[in-house]
Enzyme design. Structure first.
Site, PDB file in Angstrom:
ATOM      1  N   HIS A 239       0.770  -1.307   0.221  1.00 47.31           N
ATOM      2  CA  HIS A 239      -0.038   0.001  -0.234  1.00 47.31           C
ATOM      3  C   HIS A 239       0.996   1.486  -0.067  1.00 47.31           C
ATOM      4  O   HIS A 239       0.625   2.165  -0.685  1.00 47.31           O
ATOM      5  CB  HIS A 239      -0.816   0.024   1.136  1.00 47.31           C
ATOM      6  CG  HIS A 239      -2.168   1.050   1.334  1.00 47.31           C
ATOM      7  ND1 HIS A 239      -3.085   0.834   0.394  1.00 47.31           N
ATOM      8  CD2 HIS A 239      -1.996   2.212   1.751  1.00 47.31           C
ATOM      9  CE1 HIS A 239      -3.847   2.000   0.689  1.00 47.31           C
ATOM     10  NE2 HIS A 239      -3.378   2.825   1.500  1.00 47.31           N
TER      11      HIS A 239
ATOM     12  N   HIS B 287     -10.678   2.503  -1.051  1.00 51.81           N
ATOM     13  CA  HIS B 287     -10.722   2.375   0.327  1.00 51.81           C
ATOM     14  C   HIS B 287     -11.527   0.694  -0.066  1.00 51.81           C
ATOM     15  O   HIS B 287     -12.621   0.630   0.768  1.00 51.81           O
ATOM     16  CB  HIS B 287     -11.450   3.271   1.127  1.00 51.81           C
ATOM     17  CG  HIS B 287     -10.828   3.506   2.431  1.00 51.81           C
ATOM     18  ND1 HIS B 287     -11.363   3.848   3.629  1.00 51.81           N
ATOM     19  CD2 HIS B 287      -9.422   3.531   2.592  1.00 51.81           C
ATOM     20  CE1 HIS B 287     -10.390   4.044   4.358  1.00 51.81           C
ATOM     21  NE2 HIS B 287      -9.244   3.641   3.856  1.00 51.81           N
TER      22      HIS B 287
END
Lengths: 736, 227
Positions: free
Chosen positions: A42, A88
């Site tokens: 990430h 998300h």
């Protein structure tokens, strides 16, 4: 939470050895926690960074490119627009309301951190088919979560798209894009500078929420037991962020900040580390000075907490008092927690005592970047499901397409978002292909589009991604706008699997090819990998966000046509059923899309843009999901007037299969309506042009050879508006 | 006309309201924001309590804002006959403050709704309605999650009897379950008006309607006379 081993934190043995080698010792618990996050997929993009180097990132209008909190382009008169899309996904799979809300909150902070005021939000959402309780639950939570955050912040949600496909059932996608407006000379970078300058943390208190979110949730596949990961999902508070926004705007207007950074994934570790890295400085953070929600937090918890609504600023010592006073005015907590140094080291102290010490370069840039091992799958690897009768008539097919969840009206969702606050919205969600916002500050308007059809990308990752990018440009063209810049979010499965690696590589190639051709630089983006569950990976889903400009918001083609208008098909549209909505309904999806050249599509985009800008064309839309028949039916539904069209010219020039003409999909097609004489001026301009019919009556009649669609406008509207009843959550009525 | 537009932490539509005040005044920029801790409203000829989520709508929409110093000053301003317009959250604040009758509850369907809709002008006698005829239809967007107008039966009867209804949702367009389709009411004197729909978002042609301008222009002659 106790200290964990490197494997539990998601680091490989090789990565751990590299860390020990760089440090000359084993990291302690705080340092290991920090490495595990900044070396996660990430934060480090370790499986995608090499590919992303192929994207075009430069252009005359680019103000900020990749590497900053968001990209930005110049829109004249001293103003810039900043924008970025971010995912998300996994938090929303685990807790849809808070996952989506904090997704919006996070992307807003990225734009706020540049010194811009957010002026628009768009969302790109993917769910499983709407016939399961899980999809109802996810849709309800995600839509409410987006609305809750954006509405409460007073930032309009002006557009977006929602697709429903089985591979997203367990792993939905929630991508949020924010666009902000800033005076170019007031924009601020995230680079720390000036040894001796103070580091100020302001906003919410730091708590235990979201610890390890980036590494635990965002960088691994989802599996059964994920409900237990709910505590790693952050909790959003838009009221805090609203105060934070106003506070930041005032701090920047008063010229009190050297640099500004938001706290997102990996919290303080990432924000402070990246600020020091960008500035080539060192940084000292004393966690004893961080205002805490819970008194007994461990040093590593404070360093990796993902508590929302926090910002970090570098401030010259003599301006600290003014900064703290402004924070008090906006009722937001603030505290000096450290100092910029020239040591090149990120030092963590607790009441003056060192508890961790890492070279900034090792932490931020030391993560190894991996080559992928791509291999094209020999077969179509996703399931097929037949949902339409084999002998359905063309009229039945047309109605079935209009009722298809991915095509049907999403007004029930858009109506839950404030789309007008800010007084800029010319076209709101669902009223045009692109959102249009008035920017009187620079005497023009901007248009924004977001698109990405994962099913078509699954069929052909290169061509599918080219099409998504062209679709954005087409959406801008029909409101008269030309592209200024692109952002993207690459949502893919596990890149360590060869088939997914191949999809990712081909998709990035497609994005680069299309952006190069359109001369639209990629100024920022986000990568979300490991979107898969034991049931398999999602469709590869590059979501493309594009921002463009138009000179005059008064000349924006509305979608409503009027009786008597002539209808034209413009562009090198070569429809095929491959990868289409109809092929999906027939359960016949397979590999491959027809290849097309980009240049003729670009020429059509330019012609349409010019025609719309001239004001001569009232109605323009691009042909997208469901083909020409669906495009015509949507225009008829929007205005209440039917049409009669004959696709003979399309068949004569291209495929002689009536179904291709009626329902086939592909890039490069526009339906325009208006006065015949005006439309005819578009012929003979080097772009394919055909008059195909007239606006009239109360039926949508479309002929192609022997085949004939003939449906009442009201029947079409009923099908198009049918999704709301099917998607209504079993939990409707519960509020958060 | 010099308007003061209140600004609370969590306000969202205060700049939009300020923009509407300026457009209504022919582009003259003499209105300003009023910070929630201010108590000096001297020189102002009208007050807008704007939409948004003051104090995060925590506890209950408008429940905390009523205690702000600025609202104490607004109550005095209203008692002296000054025109006060409450929009959406501002309407909720005015009801919580007791400056307007009734209360706003969560929408019948509990969801936030945002759409363009039609209002019918009521019989109320208010400077804000000076440019509008009773029974006239205007197109104004509404957007809210707690907009269901409620009053106990005797109060509702009184509001109707005293012609305090400023706006009703057009037949069939009541979006939230408001009693008697009520979208906006005035105080008995008529100088305080609150409504859930957003007239400040119907002031520019590109947005589709300019019907909202009438509310901002309504009090101008009276204020001009007073000045």
């Amino acid at each position: 939470m106790s200290e964990a081993t490197h494997r539990e934190l998601g680091l490989t043995d090789g990565e751990f050895e590299l860390i020990c080698e760089k440090m000359g010792r084993e990291p302690n618990g705080v340092e290991l926690a920090m490495f595990s996050l900044l070396w996660s997929e990430h934060c480090a993009y370790k499986h995608s960074r090499k590919l992303l180097k192929n994207l075009p990132t430069e252009g005359p209008r680019v103000v900020m490119g990749p590497g900053e909190n968001a990209g930005a382009v110049d829109i004249g008169n001293g103003y810039s627009v900043a924008f970025k899309v971010e995912s998300h996904n996994h938090p929303s799979a685990v807790e849809p309301f808070q996952g989506a809300a904090t997704g919006v909150g996070g992307i807003l902070r990225d734009v706020i951190a540049l010194g811009a005021r957010p002026i628009a939000i768009l969302d790109s959402l993917r769910f499983g088919e709407p016939d399961t309780e899980r999809t109802h639950y996810l849709v309800d939570g995600v839509v409410r979560g987006i609305g809750h955050y954006g509405n409460s912040m007073g930032i309009p949600t002006v557009g977006g798209e929602i697709y429903f496909e089985p591979p997203y059932e367990q792993n939905p996608l929630v991508n949020a894009m924010c666009v902000g407006l800033a005076r170019t000379d007031e924009m601020v970078r995230a680079a720390a500078a000036g040894a001796g300058n103070k580091v100020v943390l302001f906003g919410s208190l730091t708590g235990r929420d979201g610890i390890g979110g980036a590494s635990v949730l965002a960088s691994a596949e989802l599996d059964e037991g994920d409900d237990a990961k709910r505590p790693t999902v952050q909790i959003g508070d838009p009221f805090e962020e609203s105060k934070l926004l106003e506070c930041c705007q005032e701090l920047l207007a008063e010229d009190l900040l050297v640099s500004l950074q938001d706290l997102g994934a990996a919290g303080l570790t990432s924000s402070a580390g990246e600020m020091a890295s960008a500035g080539g400085t060192g940084i000292d953070i004393d966690i004893g000075l961080v205002p805490l929600r819970e008194a007994d937090m461990e040093p590593f918890e404070i360093m990796v907490s993902e508590s929302q609504e926090r910002m970090l600023a570098v401030v010259e010592p003599d301006k600290v008092d003014q900064v703290l006073a402004l924070c008090t005015k906006w009722q937001t907590a603030s505290s000096v927690i450290g100092e910029v140094t020239d040591s090149g080291t990120f030092r963590i102290l607790k009441h003056g005592e060192t508890v961790g010490e890492i070279r900034v370069d090792d932490l931020v840039d030391g993560c190894p970047l991996y080559d992928l091992d791509p291999q094209e799958p020999a077969e179509w690897t996703y399931a097929n499901r037949e949902t339409i009768e084999a002998d359905a008539s063309p009229s039945d097919i047309a109605l079935s397409l209009l009722a298809s969840p991915s095509i049907a009206s999403k007004r029930w969702a858009f109506d839950q978002y404030d789309s007008i606050v800010g007084s800029r919205t010319v076209h709101r969600a669902g009223t045009a292909d692109a959102a249009v916002l008035n920017i009187p500050e620079s005497n023009r308007a901007i248009a924004i589009s977001i698109d990405g059809n994962g099913r078509r990308v699954a069929c052909d990752p290169f061509q599918g991604t080219v099409e998504a990018t062209l679709e954005c440009a087409a959406n801008l063209a029909v409101v008269g706008a030309e592209p200024l810049g692109v952002t993207n979010c690459l949502n893919f499965g596990n890149p360590e699997k060869p088939g997914v690696a191949w999809q990712l590589g081909r998709a990035v190639d497609g994005l680069a090819a299309a952006c190069n051709a359109l001369e639209a630089p990629v100024v920022g983006g986000n990568v979300s990998l490991y979107n898969e569950t034991p049931q398999g990976p999602i469709y590869p889903t590059p979501v493309v966000g594009m921002v463009g400009e138009l000179p005059d918001p008064a000349h924006v083609a509305g979608e409503g046509w009027r009786g008597g208008d002539a209808i034209a098909l413009v562009g090198p549209f070569d429809p095929s059923l491959a990868g289409s909505e109809l092929e999906k309904q027939r359960g016949q999806l397979g590999k491959g899309l027809p290849e097309g050249e980009i240049a003729p599509v670009k020429a059509a985009i330019e012609l349409v843009r010019e025609a719309v800008r001239s004001g001569a064309i009232r109605t323009a839309t691009d042909v997208s999901d469901g083909g020409i028949t669906t495009a015509l039916a949507e225009l008829a539904i929007g205005s209440g007037v039917g049409c009669e069209a004959d696709l003979h010219p399309v068949m004569a020039r291209r495929s002689d299969n009536p179904e291709d003409a009626l329902f086939g999909e592909g890039p490069g097609g526009f339906v325009l309506a208006g006065e015949k004489a005006e439309l005819e001026k578009l012929g003979g301009r080097g772009v394919d042009f055909e008059l195909i019919g007239e606006v009239k009556g109360n039926e949508v009649i479309v002929k192609a050879g022997d085949a004939r669609v003939e449906i009442l406008v009201e029947e079409a509207a009923a099908a198009f508006d049918s999704l709301e009843d099917r998607i209504e959550s079993d939990q409707a009525g519960l509020t958060h | 006309m010099k308007w003061g537009v209140l600004q609370f932490p969590g306000s969202c539509d205060e700049r939009d309201a300020l923009n509407a005040c300026q457009i209504a005044g022919g582009g003259v920029n003499e209105s300003r924001l009023v910070w929630h801790e201010e108590t000096d409203l001297s020189g102002l000829e009208g007050i807008v309590v704007p939409g948004g989520f003051s104090y995060g709508d925590y506890l209950r929409a408008g429940a905390i804002a009523r205690f702000s110093p600025a609202m104490t000053a607004v109550a005095e301003f209203a008692a002296a006959g000054g025109p006060v317009l409450g929009i959406c959250n501002g309407f909720q604040v005015l009801c919580e403050s007791g400056l307007l009758p009734g209360a706003l509850l969560t929408n019948e369907r509990t969801r936030f709704i945002c759409r363009q809709g039609e209002l019918v002008v009521g019989e109320a006698d208010s400077p804000f309605l000076a440019g509008l005829e009773a029974g006239q239809r205007i197109s104004i967007p509404f957007k809210h999650q707690s907009g269901r107008f409620f009053a106990p039966p005797d109060l509702l009867e009184e509001i109707e009897a005293k012609n305090q209804v400023a706006f009703r949702y057009a037949p069939g367009q009541n979006p939230n379950g408001s009693l008697n389709d009520i979208a906006g009411v005035t105080n008995e004197a008529g100088n305080v008006l609150g409504l859930m729909p957003h007239p400040e978002h119907a002031v520019e042609a590109f947005g589709g309607s300019t019907d909202g301008l009438a509310l901002f222009r309504g009090p101008a002659p009276a204020a001009g006379a007073a000045a």
